[in-house]
Design an enzyme around this catalytic site. Structure first.
Site, PDB file in Angstrom:
ATOM      1  N   ASP A  92       0.547  -1.657   0.070  1.00 35.82           N
ATOM      2  CA  ASP A  92      -0.109  -0.008  -0.173  1.00 35.82           C
ATOM      3  C   ASP A  92       0.744   1.273  -0.090  1.00 35.82           C
ATOM      4  O   ASP A  92       2.293   1.206   1.015  1.00 35.82           O
ATOM      5  CB  ASP A  92      -0.707  -0.275   1.117  1.00 35.82           C
ATOM      6  N   ASP A 271      -8.361  -6.872   1.156  1.00 37.05           N
ATOM      7  CA  ASP A 271      -7.105  -7.356   2.362  1.00 37.05           C
ATOM      8  C   ASP A 271      -7.721  -6.713   3.178  1.00 37.05           C
ATOM      9  O   ASP A 271      -8.919  -5.555   3.222  1.00 37.05           O
ATOM     10  CB  ASP A 271      -5.752  -6.580   1.786  1.00 37.05           C
TER      11      ASP A 271
END
Length: 376
Positions: A92, A271
């Site tokens: 990320d 996720d």
């Protein structure tokens, strides 16, 4: 990175496919355990690979940049070598962490100035810098730098933020395309759709992101407090626009029911910290519903945590023993509960894929959503 779409479910927009990276293949739909600082909390790499059978894990740019730092990661040969994980990794970009630091950050066109949550030191993230950082971390899939808007969010701010995210994306793409990976394998860049819960903004953003022609695409800015119905509505709209021949990643989602509904809408990748965070607090997800293992009713229940699930941890340890560990604040309790919840999430993704291939996903999904929301 390559994506092969293999099967479309006849009763929904669910699909099964395969993502191929230099560190291995990923069968979709897939859930990705979150390893924020290079570690899935309380879980060994061996357990993630052999017991949970995760095909890909996450790392986070913000946290890894601060600790252990880019110098250590580069000396190690990247995050794969540093943490010993030889399968795919996604990072990320840190945009969500910057969003969560609302009291100590300033957002400008150039980038974001923020203070470290560790020592208060001042740092700057720019689209170009975040690409360089993720090149050094060495993930197989890296995310564009974006601004994640809060919920609720005024329309004017949502539009302004979305347009800046699009400008940042252009800068990310230019930097990414003008550099190469450092460790001898390829990396893929995923843009992120924003636009809060406004249909016109989501449509505009999805069209802009699709036009960039990257290897995959992500949907951000959801699961930040909006009702589930709005999340599903925005997801359905975006999935109808994003290319069918590229994987779609719904970021930060979510509960087992959220994941099944997302798969039905055409999402391939998910996720969330929920399975490990909730595990440490005694909440277990099982094939029969949700268990709060702290409740006294489990004190003398010597049956396995979840005999239907399979896996060493879920079938070897009893509910009574796990309750004892959790209420005693034994570290082993957090470990067992975390491995169990992740085993369940990966099982759920595999079962979804199996039913997509079999052609009966829609009916199975409806039955499972009801079952999995029951509190035992």
């Amino acid at each position: 990175m390559k994506f092969s779409l293999e099967v479309n479910d006849p009763g929904s927009s669910a699909r099964a496919g395969t993502i191929t990276t230099d560190h291995g293949t990923i069968e979709t739909p897939i859930f990705m355990p979150v390893g924020t600082a290079g570690s899935v909390k309380a879980v060994h790499q061996r357990e993630i690979k052999e017991d949970i059978n995760a095909q890909i894990i996450l790392g986070n740019t913000y946290h890894l940049y601060l600790r252990p730092g880019l110098g250590i990661l580069e000396q190690a040969g990247g995050l794969h070598k540093f943490n010993g994980w030889d399968r795919p990794i996604l990072t990320d970009s840190g945009g969500y962490q910057v969003y969560s630091l609302s009291g100590t950050r300033k957002i400008k066109e150039e980038g974001v100035t923020f203070k470290s949550h560790i020592d208060g030191s001042k740092h700057v993230f720019t689209p170009e810098g975040v690409m360089d950082i993720q090149r050094t971390i060495g993930a197989d899939i890296i995310m564009a730098f974006d601004e994640c808007t809060p919920y609720p969010c005024e329309y004017g701010y949502a539009r302004k933020s979305m347009e800046m995210t699009h400008r940042w994306l252009k800068r990310c793409c230019e930097r990414f395309d003008s550099t190469e990976g450092k460790y001898g394998y390829s990396q893929a860049l995923f843009p992120i759709v924003q636009g809060s819960t406004y249909k016109d903004l989501r449509k505009e953003s999805a069209e802009f992101i699709a036009a960039q022609g990257r290897e995959g695409n992500a949907i951000g800015g959801l699961s930040v407090g909006e009702p589930a119905e709005e999340m599903y509505e925005m997801t359905e709209l975006v999935c109808s626009i994003l290319p069918k021949d590229k994987p779609r990643y719904l970021m930060g989602v979510g509960t087992p029911a959220n994941i099944l509904e997302g798969i039905a809408l055409g999402v391939d990748m998910f996720d969330c910290v929920m399975p490990t965070r909730n595990a440490r607090n005694g909440m277990l997800f099982t094939t029969q519903g949700i268990i709060n293992i702290r409740n006294k009713k489990w004190e003398d229940d010597f049956s396995p945590i979840d005999k239907e699930l399979g896996g060493y941890v879920s079938t070897f340890y009893s509910r009574a023993y796990l309750r004892h560990l959790i209420t005693s604040k034994e570290i082993l309790g957090a470990q067992i509960a975390s491995v169990h919840n992740l085993t369940f999430y990966l099982w759920l993704a595999r079962e979804a894929r199996r039913h997509i291939v079999a052609g009966d996903f829609a009916s199975w999904k409806n039955e499972m959503v009801t079952k999995l929301m029951v509190r035992l």
